[in-house]
Design a protein around this motif. Structure first.
Motif, PDB file in Angstrom:
ATOM      1  N   TYR A  53       0.832  -1.207   0.000  1.00 43.32           N
ATOM      2  CA  TYR A  53       0.000   0.000   0.000  1.00 43.32           C
ATOM      3  C   TYR A  53       0.867   1.259   0.000  1.00 43.32           C
ATOM      4  CZ  TYR A  53      -3.796   3.131   1.347  1.00 43.32           C
ATOM      5  OH  TYR A  53      -4.721   4.151   1.366  1.00 43.32           O
ATOM      6  N   ASP A  54       2.065   1.147   0.555  1.00 42.68           N
ATOM      7  CA  ASP A  54       2.921   2.329   0.676  1.00 42.68           C
ATOM      8  C   ASP A  54       3.611   2.688  -0.637  1.00 42.68           C
ATOM      9  OD1 ASP A  54       2.146   2.124   3.300  1.00 42.68           O
ATOM     10  OD2 ASP A  54       3.948   1.037   3.922  1.00 42.68           O
ATOM     11  N   ASP A  55       3.475   1.851  -1.643  1.00 44.01           N
ATOM     12  CA  ASP A  55       4.019   2.145  -2.962  1.00 44.01           C
ATOM     13  C   ASP A  55       2.857   2.719  -3.802  1.00 44.01           C
ATOM     14  OD1 ASP A  55       6.281   0.566  -5.190  1.00 44.01           O
ATOM     15  OD2 ASP A  55       4.549   1.725  -5.818  1.00 44.01           O
ATOM     16  N   PRO A  56       2.947   4.001  -4.184  1.00 47.39           N
ATOM     17  CA  PRO A  56       1.788   4.641  -4.840  1.00 47.39           C
ATOM     18  C   PRO A  56       1.316   3.916  -6.099  1.00 47.39           C
ATOM     19  CG  PRO A  56       3.541   6.223  -4.417  1.00 47.39           C
ATOM     20  CD  PRO A  56       4.088   4.882  -4.038  1.00 47.39           C
ATOM     21  N   VAL A  57       2.222   3.339  -6.855  1.00 47.09           N
ATOM     22  CA  VAL A  57       1.801   2.620  -8.065  1.00 47.09           C
ATOM     23  C   VAL A  57       0.967   1.401  -7.676  1.00 47.09           C
ATOM     24  CG1 VAL A  57       2.581   1.287 -10.065  1.00 47.09           C
ATOM     25  CG2 VAL A  57       3.799   3.374  -9.413  1.00 47.09           C
ATOM     26  N   LEU A  58       1.464   0.645  -6.707  1.00 47.38           N
ATOM     27  CA  LEU A  58       0.770  -0.586  -6.315  1.00 47.38           C
ATOM     28  C   LEU A  58      -0.540  -0.295  -5.589  1.00 47.38           C
ATOM     29  CD1 LEU A  58       3.854  -2.726  -5.282  1.00 47.38           C
ATOM     30  CD2 LEU A  58       2.535  -2.829  -7.395  1.00 47.38           C
ATOM     31  N   ARG A  59      -0.573   0.778  -4.816  1.00 45.54           N
ATOM     32  CA  ARG A  59      -1.819   1.165  -4.157  1.00 45.54           C
ATOM     33  C   ARG A  59      -2.882   1.433  -5.228  1.00 45.54           C
ATOM     34  NH1 ARG A  59      -1.252   6.609  -1.329  1.00 45.54           N
ATOM     35  NH2 ARG A  59       0.497   5.497  -0.456  1.00 45.54           N
ATOM     36  N   GLY A  60      -2.492   2.158  -6.273  1.00 49.85           N
ATOM     37  CA  GLY A  60      -3.407   2.478  -7.367  1.00 49.85           C
ATOM     38  C   GLY A  60      -3.884   1.224  -8.076  1.00 49.85           C
ATOM     39  N   SER A 112       1.007  -2.488   4.839  1.00 49.50           N
ATOM     40  CA  SER A 112       1.423  -1.090   4.989  1.00 49.50           C
ATOM     41  C   SER A 112       2.130  -0.882   6.323  1.00 49.50           C
ATOM     42  CB  SER A 112       0.198  -0.175   4.925  1.00 49.50           C
ATOM     43  OG  SER A 112       0.592   1.153   5.202  1.00 49.50           O
ATOM     44  N   ARG A 113       3.128   0.012   6.290  1.00 49.27           N
ATOM     45  CA  ARG A 113       3.815   0.380   7.534  1.00 49.27           C
ATOM     46  C   ARG A 113       3.111   1.564   8.199  1.00 49.27           C
ATOM     47  NH1 ARG A 113       8.945   2.395   6.925  1.00 49.27           N
ATOM     48  NH2 ARG A 113       8.781   2.628   4.677  1.00 49.27           N
ATOM     49  N   PHE A 114       2.174   2.199   7.472  1.00 50.13           N
ATOM     50  CA  PHE A 114       1.620   3.462   7.961  1.00 50.13           C
ATOM     51  C   PHE A 114       0.105   3.465   8.156  1.00 50.13           C
ATOM     52  CE2 PHE A 114       5.340   4.297   5.222  1.00 50.13           C
ATOM     53  CZ  PHE A 114       6.206   4.745   6.211  1.00 50.13           C
ATOM     54  N   LYS A 115      -0.590   2.575   7.480  1.00 53.81           N
ATOM     55  CA  LYS A 115      -2.055   2.659   7.504  1.00 53.81           C
ATOM     56  C   LYS A 115      -2.662   1.300   7.873  1.00 53.81           C
ATOM     57  CE  LYS A 115      -5.721   4.239   4.477  1.00 53.81           C
ATOM     58  NZ  LYS A 115      -6.565   5.006   5.312  1.00 53.81           N
ATOM     59  N   LYS A 116      -3.747   1.358   8.629  1.00 54.26           N
ATOM     60  CA  LYS A 116      -4.408   0.099   9.032  1.00 54.26           C
ATOM     61  C   LYS A 116      -5.251  -0.406   7.869  1.00 54.26           C
ATOM     62  CE  LYS A 116      -4.714   1.415  13.857  1.00 54.26           C
ATOM     63  NZ  LYS A 116      -5.629   1.813  14.926  1.00 54.26           N
ATOM     64  N   VAL A 117      -4.620  -1.141   6.994  1.00 53.48           N
ATOM     65  CA  VAL A 117      -5.269  -1.627   5.780  1.00 53.48           C
ATOM     66  C   VAL A 117      -5.883  -3.008   6.011  1.00 53.48           C
ATOM     67  CG1 VAL A 117      -3.822  -0.390   4.124  1.00 53.48           C
ATOM     68  CG2 VAL A 117      -3.026  -2.561   5.101  1.00 53.48           C
ATOM     69  N   LYS A 118      -6.685  -3.444   5.058  1.00 54.57           N
ATOM     70  CA  LYS A 118      -7.121  -4.845   5.056  1.00 54.57           C
ATOM     71  C   LYS A 118      -5.926  -5.662   4.590  1.00 54.57           C
ATOM     72  CE  LYS A 118     -10.340  -8.063   3.000  1.00 54.57           C
ATOM     73  NZ  LYS A 118     -11.069  -8.401   1.822  1.00 54.57           N
ATOM     74  N   PHE A 140       0.444  -6.483  12.790  1.00 50.77           N
ATOM     75  CA  PHE A 140      -0.905  -7.050  12.832  1.00 50.77           C
ATOM     76  C   PHE A 140      -1.325  -7.630  11.485  1.00 50.77           C
ATOM     77  CE2 PHE A 140      -0.895  -4.107  16.327  1.00 50.77           C
ATOM     78  CZ  PHE A 140      -1.726  -4.683  17.269  1.00 50.77           C
ATOM     79  N   LEU A 141      -2.148  -8.660  11.567  1.00 46.68           N
ATOM     80  CA  LEU A 141      -2.865  -9.149  10.390  1.00 46.68           C
ATOM     81  C   LEU A 141      -4.317  -8.733  10.548  1.00 46.68           C
ATOM     82  CD1 LEU A 141      -1.600 -12.815   9.924  1.00 46.68           C
ATOM     83  CD2 LEU A 141      -1.359 -10.969   8.265  1.00 46.68           C
ATOM     84  N   ASN A 142      -4.937  -8.342   9.457  1.00 47.42           N
ATOM     85  CA  ASN A 142      -6.352  -7.990   9.487  1.00 47.42           C
ATOM     86  C   ASN A 142      -6.991  -8.530   8.214  1.00 47.42           C
ATOM     87  OD1 ASN A 142      -8.877  -6.796   9.596  1.00 47.42           O
ATOM     88  ND2 ASN A 142      -8.117  -4.841   8.791  1.00 47.42           N
ATOM     89  N   ILE A 143      -7.470  -9.754   8.303  1.00 52.97           N
ATOM     90  CA  ILE A 143      -8.021 -10.402   7.106  1.00 52.97           C
ATOM     91  C   ILE A 143      -9.533 -10.208   7.036  1.00 52.97           C
ATOM     92  CG2 ILE A 143      -8.152 -12.589   5.814  1.00 52.97           C
ATOM     93  CD1 ILE A 143      -5.253 -11.552   6.373  1.00 52.97           C
ATOM     94  N   ASN A 144     -10.191 -10.346   8.207  1.00 55.55           N
ATOM     95  CA  ASN A 144     -11.668 -10.296   8.198  1.00 55.55           C
ATOM     96  C   ASN A 144     -12.212  -9.122   8.983  1.00 55.55           C
ATOM     97  OD1 ASN A 144     -11.646 -12.839   6.901  1.00 55.55           O
ATOM     98  ND2 ASN A 144     -11.217 -13.774   8.900  1.00 55.55           N
ATOM     99  N   GLY A 145     -11.437  -8.082   9.124  1.00 50.66           N
ATOM    100  CA  GLY A 145     -11.927  -6.923   9.868  1.00 50.66           C
ATOM    101  C   GLY A 145     -11.535  -6.951  11.337  1.00 50.66           C
ATOM    102  N   THR A 146     -10.887  -8.033  11.787  1.00 55.90           N
ATOM    103  CA  THR A 146     -10.424  -8.088  13.178  1.00 55.90           C
ATOM    104  C   THR A 146      -8.898  -8.152  13.178  1.00 55.90           C
ATOM    105  OG1 THR A 146     -12.207  -9.687  13.380  1.00 55.90           O
ATOM    106  CG2 THR A 146     -10.946  -9.222  15.376  1.00 55.90           C
ATOM    107  N   GLY A 147      -8.263  -7.225  13.865  1.00 55.83           N
ATOM    108  CA  GLY A 147      -6.799  -7.203  13.919  1.00 55.83           C
ATOM    109  C   GLY A 147      -6.274  -8.328  14.791  1.00 55.83           C
TER     110      GLY A 147
END
Ligand code: ADP
Length: 469
Positions: free
Chosen positions: A220-227, A257-263, A273-280
């Motif tokens: 996610y932290d790579d703008p190309v890959l996030r897009g 991501s190192r910066f954002k709480k992503v799925k 953390f892992l967050n696969i189903n909405g639970t960290g």
């Protein structure tokens, strides 16, 4: 795919070409091989294959080896304008690579890993996680063992962990990994790809056939890959190159991501953390990790996600990622003497890898860089060099290009050998400094490969460290 009785030619008789020829032989195809190189090793391999009834030509390509074939397998690194490729195209013969061929015979699910940097580290770590989780795992591809060597023997409940380079991806058509990871995309190998656009389109082949239930794991932290994850190739930040849109992603996108709480997987405070189903789910703390550098945190997040795809328990992932000590020649601590630390990052053959190495070091750096240029833009590292590097000791063909690119940012010294480079760096170092070999270039101008370059560095370091006062 049934290739029994089909006439197939393999172009290139390196490690993967040989493996492809053997797999084709096992499948009952009528195999021939062509390689325009000539060496005692090739002659030996030719003899071996001839003994199996496989026709082989070396020293030159002839059209007769291509003309009436039904399929051509091209080894990675064979130029797209090489004669056999042109002949195959002229005759309308399908051309595929060794990864594609292997995938036709593979029943096991595949985790495929690509990116500009970090592939081998993540492939190894993912393999360790799966093995620790009780999976019978084959770690193969660009990492060394060809996929064709294992494809036929892997069973449906085994797992293939496959490192894929962009050259290997270029030969894929229907390749469909269950979990596909793209770690990062920075300018690398630009001497061999027509453009960055071409490079990205090749990398994106890793997920282009994925569908429902598959995971596309992206940084996610790579703008190309996030897009890419958002709508598969929507416009991204200014100055970034977008490949041509083709289709939307139907797989599940998992980010790290190192910066954002992503799925997917992320850092929150000191926690991984892992967050696969909405639970960290907390895996471990960053402080428990042996590996140095934020780039390795990204590698851990990506590997944890790959493990998670195969339902490996968080405690197992934790045990592996906290115990993982890293691989030789990748930001490898060698020794220290009188407060001066030596780090071997010989596998850093791109500016991107050297950037991450410098970011990971807090003390002033004496950087040993140079080798065979891969068409890199060394000015990308200039600001960081100004901030952190006391001196660059230059080695090999790219010396003057690096010096020009970094002019004004630091001091320079040219060396004729690795031993001289290490000595020059040590002569300029004071207590608390770090001497880093992070060449940003290929090694082939002076060494057989990056391993030999790294070993030479370590030998030179040992000479200094073992010297009596
Ligand atoms: P690859 O197989 O893609 O060449 P490696 O794991 O062998 O990757 O590491 C190559 C170089 O890249 C080393 O210098 C290493 O320290 C650096 N590196 C490793 N992971 C990353 C990453 N995620 N981002 C940037 N550089 C990395």
């Amino acid at each position: 795919m049934n290739l029994k009785g089909k006439k197939v030619t393999v172009v290139g008789l390196g490690i993967s070409g040989l493996s492809a020829a053997k797999l084709l032989f096992r499948s009952g195809a009528k195999v021939s091989v062509t390689d325009n190189g000539n060496s005692p090793d090739l002659s030996k391999t030719k003899e071996l294959l001839n003994g199996m009834g496989i026709e082989v030509e070396i020293g030159a390509h002839t059209e007769g080896f291509i003309k009436d074939r039904e399929l051509v397998i091209v080894s990675p690194g064979v130029d797209k304008n090489a004669l056999p490729i042109l002949w195959a195209k002229k005759n309308g013969i399908p051309i595929i690579g060794e990864i594609e061929l292997a995938s036709y015979f593979c029943k096991a699910p595949i985790a495929a890993i690509t990116g500009s940097n970090g592939k081998t580290t993540v492939t190894t770590m993912t393999g360790e996680i799966l093995k620790a989780g009780g999976k019978n795992t084959y770690v193969c591809g660009n990492i060394g063992l060809p996929f064709c060597d294992v494809a036929m023997d892997a069973r449906a409940d085994d797992v293939i962990v496959l490192e894929v380079s962009s050259f290997q991806l270029a030969g894929t058509v229907n390749f469909k990994p269950n979990a596909a990871i793209i770690l990062n995309v920075t300018g690398n190998h630009l001497d061999k790809h027509d453009s960055m656009k071409d490079y990205l389109e090749t990398k994106f082949r890793i997920f282009k056939n994925q569908g429902k239930g598959d995971w596309t794991i992206l940084n996610y932290d790579d703008p190309v890959l996030r897009g890419v994850g958002a709508t598969f190739m929507t416009p991204v930040g200014a100055g970034r190159i977008n490949p041509t849109p083709t289709k939307g992603l139907t797989s599940d996108v998992m980010y790290f991501s190192r910066f954002k709480k992503v799925k997917g997987a992320f850092i929150d405070g000191d926690g991984i953390f892992l967050n696969i189903n909405g639970t960290g789910v907390r895996i471990c703390s960053k402080s428990e990790i042996c590996l140095k550098g934020e780039h390795n945190i990204e590698n851990i997040l990506a590997s944890a996600l790959a493990g998670s795809y195969f339902n490996i328990a968080p405690e197992v992932i934790r045990k592996v990622v906290t115990g993982f000590k890293g691989l030789p020649h990748r930001f490898e601590y060698v020794d220290s003497k009188d407060g001066v630390t030596f780090i071997n990052d010989s596998k850093s053959t791109s500016v991107g890898a050297a950037l991450r190495a410098l970011e990971a070091i807090e003390s002033p750096v004496l950087l040993i860089a140079g080798g065979r240029d891969k068409g890199s833009d060394f000015t990308l590292i200039k600001d960081l060099v100004r901030e952190k590097v006391k001196k660059v000791v230059l080695l090999g063909e790219a010396s003057s290009k690096i010096r020009k690119s970094l002019d004004g940012a630091t001091n320079f010294k040219e060396a004729n050998s690795m031993a001289e480079a290490v000595q020059y760096a040590y002569d300029s170092a004071v207590k608390g400094d770090c001497i880093l070999l992070s060449p940003m270039c290929a090694s082939f101008d002076m060494f057989r490969n990056f391993e030999e370059r790294g070993e030479e560095f370590k030998k030179s370091v040992r000479r200094i460290c073992d010297r009596p006062e």
